[in-house]
Design an enzyme around this catalytic site. Sequence first.
Site, PDB file in Angstrom:
ATOM      1  N   ASP A  89       0.837  -1.295   0.128  1.00 31.09           N
ATOM      2  CA  ASP A  89       0.097  -0.049  -0.213  1.00 31.09           C
ATOM      3  C   ASP A  89       0.717   1.383  -0.006  1.00 31.09           C
ATOM      4  O   ASP A  89       1.904   1.403   0.872  1.00 31.09           O
ATOM      5  CB  ASP A  89      -0.833  -0.094   1.220  1.00 31.09           C
ATOM      6  CG  ASP A  89      -1.821   1.150   1.268  1.00 31.09           C
ATOM      7  OD1 ASP A  89      -2.838   0.997   0.683  1.00 31.09           O
ATOM      8  OD2 ASP A  89      -1.416   2.192   1.949  1.00 31.09           O
ATOM      9  N   LEU A  90       0.628   2.178  -0.853  1.00 30.12           N
ATOM     10  CA  LEU A  90       1.181   3.557  -0.819  1.00 30.12           C
ATOM     11  C   LEU A  90       0.971   4.332   0.196  1.00 30.12           C
ATOM     12  O   LEU A  90      -0.239   4.794   0.340  1.00 30.12           O
ATOM     13  CB  LEU A  90       1.234   4.095  -2.293  1.00 30.12           C
ATOM     14  CG  LEU A  90       1.705   3.354  -3.536  1.00 30.12           C
ATOM     15  CD1 LEU A  90       1.343   4.297  -4.781  1.00 30.12           C
ATOM     16  CD2 LEU A  90       2.937   2.920  -3.207  1.00 30.12           C
ATOM     17  N   ASP A 148      -4.465   2.692  -4.664  1.00 33.96           N
ATOM     18  CA  ASP A 148      -2.924   2.793  -4.273  1.00 33.96           C
ATOM     19  C   ASP A 148      -2.678   1.443  -3.566  1.00 33.96           C
ATOM     20  O   ASP A 148      -1.743   1.214  -2.975  1.00 33.96           O
ATOM     21  CB  ASP A 148      -2.707   3.968  -3.411  1.00 33.96           C
ATOM     22  CG  ASP A 148      -3.408   3.884  -2.046  1.00 33.96           C
ATOM     23  OD1 ASP A 148      -4.340   3.125  -2.015  1.00 33.96           O
ATOM     24  OD2 ASP A 148      -2.975   4.683  -1.166  1.00 33.96           O
TER      25      ASP A 148
END
Length: 330
Positions: A198-199, A241
């Site tokens: 996950d960003l 994201d």
Amino acid sequence: MMNTQDLARLLETLCPMFLLIDEKGDIRQAGPTLQKLRPNIPLVGSSFLDIFELIRPRTVTTIPALMSMAGAKLHLKFHDEPRTALKGLAAPLQHGEGAVINLSFGISILDAVRDYALTSADFSGTDLAIELLYLVEAKSAAMEASRSLNLRLQGAMLAAEEKAYTDTLTGLKNRRAMDHMLGHLTFSNSNFALMHLDLDFFKSVNDRLGHAAGDFVLQQAARIMVEETRGDDTVARVGGDEFVIIFKGLIREETLASIAERLILRLNEPMTFQQQTCHVSASIGTALSTQFRAPEAEELLHAADLALYQAKRDGRSCHRLYSTLSKAQQ
């Protein structure tokens, strides 16, 4: 009674592949199409058995034997190349004056037309050979058109299938492709690792610089993930994201930790979009198929999610492996 010259002219009109041979087997007249097959050899004056090899009947090896075979079907070939196969019918003349042999190509007509550049003018007006050739050519053209259409349809189907499994923004696989791969791996009881990435701070990039900048960051992140994984690994974008990487056959924890650290290090580097700096980081959770007796896709995804949440609780920009401790803290 018709003389020899009149007979020859009649045969040229009706049978352009005839031979008129005398009692000794010498060729006295030859049809124009037959002569076209051997433009450099004067058939008239040559011996029939010097030009042609009789294949069947096998018992016919001499001219007298040939003369006695009234109405017999002959199979023969040229002695020289190209050794075109021919069929023939012998009709002896009265008073032992020789014989008329009418020849045709039979099933070798396709090769003959190609080898000798024959046209409809080279055949008798009642010969169905050209019509048959047209049918063959029409069939070949139809088959080629059908093959071409099938190839285009197959290409379109493959392209549509590829599109259905591809995230249009990043070019990575999408959730559908990930589900397909997980289903295959769990069904075949294969060993694999599932990494959920996950960003961090991606929303702030979108809010501060706009969706174009966000799209740019996602594309750069996708490129980095592809560069840091193997060609047969599955890298998928499964949310805004969020990304999932499936490592087929890789369950060594040290190797997976090393890959995760490289991903985190590279994704922490600032990205420049239209002279604006974009800062994100990556939190990663990993689960192994070998951590479960009979792993199911949803079970693996849930386990990787728990490990990812643990990484975020531990300060983000780090990697955690799923464990019973992660499960206890859910």
